[in-house]
Design an enzyme around this catalytic site. Structure first.
Site, mmCIF file in Angstrom:
data_model
loop_
_atom_site.group_PDB
_atom_site.id
_atom_site.type_symbol
_atom_site.label_atom_id
_atom_site.label_comp_id
_atom_site.label_asym_id
_atom_site.label_seq_id
_atom_site.Cartn_x
_atom_site.Cartn_y
_atom_site.Cartn_z
ATOM 1 N N ASP A 33 -16.984 2.431 -2.037
ATOM 2 C CA ASP A 33 -18.405 2.740 -2.164
ATOM 3 C C ASP A 33 -18.894 2.031 -3.421
ATOM 4 O O ASP A 33 -18.576 2.436 -4.547
ATOM 5 C CB ASP A 33 -18.625 4.246 -2.263
ATOM 6 C CG ASP A 33 -18.842 4.886 -0.900
ATOM 7 O OD1 ASP A 33 -18.737 4.173 0.112
ATOM 8 O OD2 ASP A 33 -19.124 6.096 -0.839
ATOM 9 N N GLU B 248 -12.627 10.597 0.287
ATOM 10 C CA GLU B 248 -13.362 10.047 -0.850
ATOM 11 C C GLU B 248 -13.194 10.950 -2.069
ATOM 12 O O GLU B 248 -13.792 12.023 -2.141
ATOM 13 C CB GLU B 248 -14.844 9.917 -0.488
ATOM 14 C CG GLU B 248 -15.688 9.310 -1.584
ATOM 15 C CD GLU B 248 -17.130 9.132 -1.160
ATOM 16 O OE1 GLU B 248 -18.015 9.303 -2.024
ATOM 17 O OE2 GLU B 248 -17.375 8.827 0.019
ATOM 18 N N GLU C 55 -15.056 5.411 -4.775
ATOM 19 C CA GLU C 55 -16.408 5.196 -5.281
ATOM 20 C C GLU C 55 -16.339 4.989 -6.788
ATOM 21 O O GLU C 55 -15.781 5.810 -7.517
ATOM 22 C CB GLU C 55 -17.325 6.375 -4.952
ATOM 23 C CG GLU C 55 -18.726 6.170 -5.480
ATOM 24 C CD GLU C 55 -19.713 7.225 -5.028
ATOM 25 O OE1 GLU C 55 -20.560 7.638 -5.848
ATOM 26 O OE2 GLU C 55 -19.651 7.644 -3.848
ATOM 27 N N ASP D 50 -23.472 11.890 -11.416
ATOM 28 C CA ASP D 50 -23.324 10.845 -10.402
ATOM 29 C C ASP D 50 -24.673 10.170 -10.155
ATOM 30 O O ASP D 50 -25.457 10.637 -9.331
ATOM 31 C CB ASP D 50 -22.789 11.495 -9.123
ATOM 32 C CG ASP D 50 -22.253 10.498 -8.124
ATOM 33 O OD1 ASP D 50 -22.176 9.313 -8.456
ATOM 34 O OD2 ASP D 50 -21.889 10.923 -7.011
ATOM 35 N N ASP E 36 -23.289 2.769 -1.518
ATOM 36 C CA ASP E 36 -23.629 4.171 -1.742
ATOM 37 C C ASP E 36 -24.417 4.235 -3.057
ATOM 38 O O ASP E 36 -23.956 4.773 -4.065
ATOM 39 C CB ASP E 36 -22.356 5.008 -1.815
ATOM 40 C CG ASP E 36 -22.647 6.497 -1.828
ATOM 41 O OD1 ASP E 36 -23.830 6.873 -1.790
ATOM 42 O OD2 ASP E 36 -21.697 7.297 -1.893
ATOM 43 N N HIS F 250 -24.440 9.930 7.482
ATOM 44 C CA HIS F 250 -24.067 11.325 7.707
ATOM 45 C C HIS F 250 -24.818 11.785 8.955
ATOM 46 O O HIS F 250 -25.952 11.352 9.197
ATOM 47 C CB HIS F 250 -24.499 12.238 6.555
ATOM 48 C CG HIS F 250 -23.909 11.907 5.223
ATOM 49 N ND1 HIS F 250 -24.447 10.952 4.387
ATOM 50 C CD2 HIS F 250 -22.849 12.433 4.563
ATOM 51 C CE1 HIS F 250 -23.741 10.900 3.264
ATOM 52 N NE2 HIS F 250 -22.761 11.786 3.348
ATOM 53 N N ASP G 175 -25.274 7.051 -9.042
ATOM 54 C CA ASP G 175 -25.309 6.190 -7.843
ATOM 55 C C ASP G 175 -26.210 4.969 -8.020
ATOM 56 O O ASP G 175 -27.079 4.686 -7.194
ATOM 57 C CB ASP G 175 -25.773 6.988 -6.624
ATOM 58 C CG ASP G 175 -24.694 7.894 -6.075
ATOM 59 O OD1 ASP G 175 -23.511 7.641 -6.351
ATOM 60 O OD2 ASP G 175 -25.030 8.877 -5.378
ATOM 61 N N HIS H 274 -17.638 7.792 -9.023
ATOM 62 C CA HIS H 274 -16.723 8.931 -9.027
ATOM 63 C C HIS H 274 -15.522 8.660 -9.939
ATOM 64 O O HIS H 274 -14.996 9.585 -10.574
ATOM 65 C CB HIS H 274 -16.231 9.222 -7.610
ATOM 66 C CG HIS H 274 -17.300 9.713 -6.690
ATOM 67 N ND1 HIS H 274 -17.067 9.999 -5.363
ATOM 68 C CD2 HIS H 274 -18.616 9.974 -6.898
ATOM 69 C CE1 HIS H 274 -18.193 10.412 -4.795
ATOM 70 N NE2 HIS H 274 -19.144 10.395 -5.714
#
Length: 481
Positions: free
Chosen positions: A341, A277, A313, A352, A384, A147, A354, A316
């Protein structure tokens, strides 16, 4: 006394020579994995080793007990006619790897890597960038994702923020050379308070314009760095309640925003794929790109289906009530599977998390979709994923990525085994064999009307419905793991 002082003086000179010789022989400074290391604090030009004691990660095979070695990922090995590295196209996520702090809503940060000085200065941003490229080199990965505000500090004005980004990106361009490039870049349109109501869906025109300017700049630097894709994740593109929301107008605004992104991409000659996404919620109660099907419908409605693909992802997917395999197949059959991801969530936790994907069964399902899609290029697998709050050693960064890469590599091997065996494909084909007939072909071609089907139903009588053989399918699948 005089003799003793003279002796001390010569001893002092001897020690000074030894220290000087030692300093020279050691070469450039290193950044050892201990919290007491200064690691060149105060200068972004520090060029020492960030991961001393960590060798370049090599493939040692399934019998290896070395945590800093690949057991299943062998980059140059061919599987189904393609090298493993080309199936995978692995990427390291800058934000989780180098900006992850271990903090959560209930606790303070648990990670302060040895090279960190506690600031978000330009010097610190440059130091992190050097750490990033050393990490990529030792891990053997030639792609990274970012990012804009992760790699460079924001500014009081858009001009200042852009200047900061330019300075860090110039260093990244120098460090990545010709072999490394971003898998994708994106703009961070969710952290700053200005985006509390959204970016492309904000009811405030000034915010909409600021978001457009930020995406414009992020796309430019992604292009400059040789990035292969550009991602839109709408963390704030949604609502908390419909009572104060004009959903139709916000969706229209988001479509206009994406149209402008497509136009600018073409204007600057950026040939990368634009990716959306999907995520159902968090931080907003409802996000407009809820899942793959919702995102596909949005793209079709606004005539953008040929301009975008999806970045799926896995965490997600589960948040939206689907499996990762379901989301990948939904994207694939709509011609929209562009990137993955690679992460997972915890089924006991409703947010989430991750986590690094370590489930071989899930990885095998993921790779079945990737193989059916003939790979992901120009997309790939971006990690991710972040270390757990309690994992605080520098080598944990390597161990987590090695584990994730090995899990997907093992999934690829299993998926190839299933395809080469053919039993699972045969079972699926057999379920639909009644459509492999003249009338079945007419149905699939859209040439069988209701009158024709009614005649056939009367002619055939009561249909015989065979078993789905689900347990056999599961047995075949498990036999490949």
């Amino acid at each position: 006394m005089i003799k003793m002082k003279a002796g001390n003086f010569w001893l002092f000179l001897l020690c000074l020579c030894v220290v000087s010789f030692t300093a020279i022989s050691l070469g450039p400074p290193t950044c050892p994995a201990d919290t007491g290391s200064e690691c060149g604090v105060g200068t972004g030009e520090w060029k020492g080793e960030f991961f001393p004691g960590i060798p370049k990660i090599k493939y040692e095979g399934p019998s290896s007990k070395n945590p800093l070695a690949f057991k299943w990922y062998n980059a140059q090995e061919e599987i189904l006619g393609k090298k493993m590295k080309d199936w995978m196209r692995f990427s390291v996520a800058f934000w989780h790897t180098f900006r992850g702090t271990g903090g959560d809503p209930f606790g303070a940060d648990t990670k302060l890597w040895p090279w960190e000085d506690g600031t978000n200065s330009l010097d610190m941003a440059k130091r992190r960038m050097r750490a990033n490229f050393e990490f990529l080199d030792k891990l053997g990965v030639d792609r990274w994702c970012f990012h804009d505000r992760d790699i460079a500090p924001d500014g009081d004005t858009l001009e200042e923020a852009n200047a900061n980004l330019d300075e860090v990106v110039a260093l990244a361009k120098e460090l990545q050379g010709t072999k490394i490039r971003p898998l994708w870049g994106t703009a961070q349109l969710f952290l700053h308070p200005r985006y509390m109501h959204g970016a492309a869906t904000s009811p405030e025109l000034g915010v909409y314009a600021h978001a457009a300017a930020q995406v414009k700049k992020a796309m430019e630097v992604t292009h400059y760095l040789g990035g292969e894709n550009y991602v839109f994740w709408g963390g704030r593109e949604g609502y908390q309640t419909l009572l104060n929301t004009d959903m139709e107008r916000e969706l229209d605004h988001m479509a206009r925003f994406f149209e402008a992104a497509v136009a600018y991409k073409k204007k600057i000659g950026f040939n990368g794929t634009l990716l959306i996404e999907p995520k159902p919620q968090e931080p907003t109660k409802h996000q407009y790109d809820w899942d793959a099907a919702t995102s596909a419908n949005f793209l079709r409605k606004y005539g953008l289906i040929g301009e975008f693909k999806l970045n799926i992802e896995c965490n997600h997917a589960t948040l939206s009530g689907h499996s990762c395999h379901h989301e990948l197949e939904t994207a694939r059959i709509n011609g929209l599977l562009g990137n993955i991801d690679a992460n997972t969530g915890d089924p006991q936790i409703g947010w989430d998390t991750d986590q690094f994907l370590m489930d071989v069964s899930e990885a095998t399902l993921v790779m079945l979709s990737v193989i059916k899609n003939n790979g992901l290029s120009p997309g790939g697998f971006n990690f991710d994923a972040k270390l757990r709050r309690e994992s605080t050693d520098v080598d944990d960064l390597f161990i987590a990525h090695i584990g994730g890469m090995d899990t997907l590599a093992r999934g690829l091997r299993n998926a190839a085994k299933l395809i080469e065996d053919g039993s699972l494909n045969e079972l699926v084909s057999k379920r639909y064999q009644s459509f492999d007939t003249e009338i079945g072909a007419q149905v699939e071609a859209g040439k069988a009307d209701f009158e024709t089907l009614e005649k056939k139903a009367m002619e055939w009588g009561a249909p015989k419905v065979p078993s789905a053989k689900q347990e056999l399918a599961e047995m075949i699948f498990q036999s490949a793991l």
